[in-house]
Design an enzyme around this catalytic site. Structure first.
Site, PDB file in Angstrom:
ATOM      1  CE  LYS A 186      -3.528  22.851 -18.271  1.00 16.09           C
ATOM      2  NZ  LYS A 186      -3.526  22.978 -19.734  1.00 16.09           N
ATOM      3  CG  ASP A 246     -15.533   7.383 -20.240  1.00  9.45           C
ATOM      4  OD1 ASP A 246     -15.104   6.427 -19.558  1.00  9.45           O
ATOM      5  OD2 ASP A 246     -16.693   7.819 -20.150  1.00  9.45           O
ATOM      6  CG  ASP A 273      -3.906  20.998 -22.733  1.00 11.46           C
ATOM      7  OD1 ASP A 273      -2.896  20.349 -22.376  1.00 11.46           O
ATOM      8  OD2 ASP A 273      -3.869  22.242 -22.880  1.00 11.46           O
ATOM      9  CG  ASP A 296     -13.725   9.546 -14.803  1.00 11.07           C
ATOM     10  OD1 ASP A 296     -14.134   8.406 -15.060  1.00 11.07           O
ATOM     11  OD2 ASP A 296     -14.484  10.546 -14.733  1.00 11.07           O
ATOM     12  CE1 TYR A 314     -12.659  11.517 -10.267  1.00 16.10           C
ATOM     13  CE2 TYR A 314     -14.003   9.693  -9.492  1.00 16.10           C
ATOM     14  CZ  TYR A 314     -13.589  10.526 -10.520  1.00 16.10           C
ATOM     15  OH  TYR A 314     -14.103  10.370 -11.770  1.00 16.10           O
TER      16      TYR A 314
HETATM   17  C1  IPM Z   1     -15.400   5.118 -13.726  1.00 15.25           C
HETATM   18  C2  IPM Z   1     -16.698   5.805 -13.386  1.00 15.25           C
HETATM   19  C3  IPM Z   1     -16.661   6.200 -11.923  1.00 15.25           C
HETATM   20  C4  IPM Z   1     -15.493   7.151 -11.719  1.00 15.25           C
HETATM   21  C5  IPM Z   1     -17.958   6.817 -11.391  1.00 15.25           C
HETATM   22  C6  IPM Z   1     -19.159   5.933 -11.662  1.00 15.25           C
HETATM   23  C7  IPM Z   1     -17.854   7.138  -9.925  1.00 15.25           C
HETATM   24  O1  IPM Z   1     -16.890   6.903 -14.226  1.00 15.25           O
HETATM   25  O2  IPM Z   1     -15.107   4.073 -13.102  1.00 15.25           O
HETATM   26  O3  IPM Z   1     -14.686   5.611 -14.594  1.00 15.25           O
HETATM   27  O4  IPM Z   1     -15.626   8.348 -11.974  1.00 15.25           O
HETATM   28  O5  IPM Z   1     -14.434   6.687 -11.306  1.00 15.25           O
HETATM   29 MG    MG Z   2     -15.452   7.094 -15.764  1.00 11.72          MG
END
Ligand code: IPM
Ligand code: MG
Length: 357
Positions: free
Chosen positions: A192, A252, A224, A248, A142
């Site tokens: 990884k 999710d 993975d 990240d 990032y």
């Molecule tokens: C998160 C989001 C952010 C990230 C984006 C919006 C930059 O997906 O906080 O997980 O990738 O960190």
């Molecule tokens: Mg995110």
């Protein structure tokens, strides 16, 4: 005690969910004898619209003058055409960097009243899910050097550099081990290492730390495999620690197995105040301004603020219990409602939680 809190309401549903969180803070203040003062901070697409920059000058300094930052959400289709530096997401990365928020804590908890909302097999859901994703937040790909250039024979080529230092790995690793000591004493480190050099360094630093924490059960998991284990048997995990991009993606995934992304809070912390607290969902422009958004993730982010920034665990537990109480009575916002359940709007959900407090 008086606490000064920076409010970044942001875009989309951000302002609506922050409003409910502010009401919950008011209720907590009354119950436990605290007062709060707020500093309104413009950041994200709304800032671009009003002052021409998604991250106005002085944003970090104004946040640093506060005890904690509460953020709703930033971004939306309206600003998608802007350049990489102008996009609302760039503001989010900038504030993480400028406040030194290298540790991102994302708990994924299956709340007792919502076991039915878990998309996994019933036997799996019944075992419970209570994991803490500890994501490195200010390093890796990032924040590495990016490049875009023309080549003679391959068209345009781009690179994104992923770099990690021992120091960066060690400080996030320590956070994970310390947190595990307050939980079920288990750390799984995700990497990884069968391919990436950064991961091999990551793994060796984690092994060194594991020796310092003999009371914590440590394991390595390849990323993975981790993605697979999170849908196969998420109950096996306590603390998961990983680098920025893996975190990240996996956070999710972890949020989805708990049923609703509208429920999950997060904390981003560094070595000094202020920490930043935000729901992990985005700005949901499709339902913005309609009193439909679920305010619980933001309200639970306030609970994390009490726990991690103010060292007030009783206040945090009171908020979490109020949320569970309201969910236990069957109240749902549209995102988590199933057939036959009573659906309430954003404001009503906030009100119910305040009443419980
Ligand atoms: C998160 C989001 C952010 C990230 C984006 C919006 C930059 O997906 O906080 O997980 O990738 O960190
Ligand atoms: Mg995110």
């Amino acid at each position: 005690m008086n606490y000064k809190i920076a409010l970044i309401r942001g875009d989309g549903i951000g302002p609506e969910v922050v409003e409910q969180a502010v009401l919950v803070m008011k209720a907590i203040g009354k119950k436990f004898g605290h007062t709060f003062t707020y500093e309104e901070i413009l950041m994200g697409g709304c800032a671009t619209d009003q002052v021409g920059k998604s991250y106005p000058d002085g944003t970090a300094e104004r946040c640093k003058a506060c005890d904690a930052v509460l953020l709703g959400a930033v971004g939306g289709p309206k600003w998608e055409g802007l350049s990489a530096q102008q996009r609302p997401e760039a503001a989010l990365l900038a504030i993480r960097r400028d406040l030194g928020l290298y540790a991102n804590l994302r708990p994924a908890t299956l709340r007792p009243a919502l076991t039915d909302a878990c998309p996994l097999k019933k036997e799996t859901a019944e075992k419970g899910i209570d994991l803490m994703m500890v994501r490195e937040l200010t390093g890796g790909i990032y924040f590495g050097k990016r490049d875009r250039y023309d080549t003679q024979d391959r068209g345009v080529e781009c690179t994104d550099l992923m770099a990690y230092s021992e120091k960066e790995i060690e400080r996030i690793g320590r956070r994970a081990f310390e947190l595990a000591r307050l939980r079920r004493h288990k750390v799984a480190s995700v990497d990884k290492a069968n391919v990436l050099e950064t991961s091999r360094l990551w793994r060796s630093v984690m092994h060194r730390l594991a020796e310092e924490y003999p009371d914590v059960a440590y394991s390595d998991v390849l990323v993975d495999n981790c993605a697979m284990q999170l849908v196969r048997d998420p109950g096996q995990f306590d603390v998961l620690v990983t680098e920025n991009m893996f975190g990240d993606i996996l956070s999710d995934e972890a949020s989805m197995v708990t049923g609703s992304i509208g429920l999950l809070p997060s904390a981003s912390i560094g070595d000094s105040a202020p920490g930043l607290y935000e729901p992990i969902h985005g700005s949901a422009p499709d339902i913005a301004g309609q009193d439909k958004a679920n305010p619980i993730a933001t309200i639970l982010s306030v609970a994390m603020m009490f726990r991690y920034s103010f060292q007030l665990p009783d206040e945090a537990t009171a908020i979490e219990a109020a949320v569970d109480g309201v969910l236990g009575e069957g109240w749902r916002t549209a995102d988590m409602a199933r057939m036959g359940e009573s659906v309430v709007g954003t404001c009503q959900m906030g009100k119910l939680i305040c009443q419980k407090l």
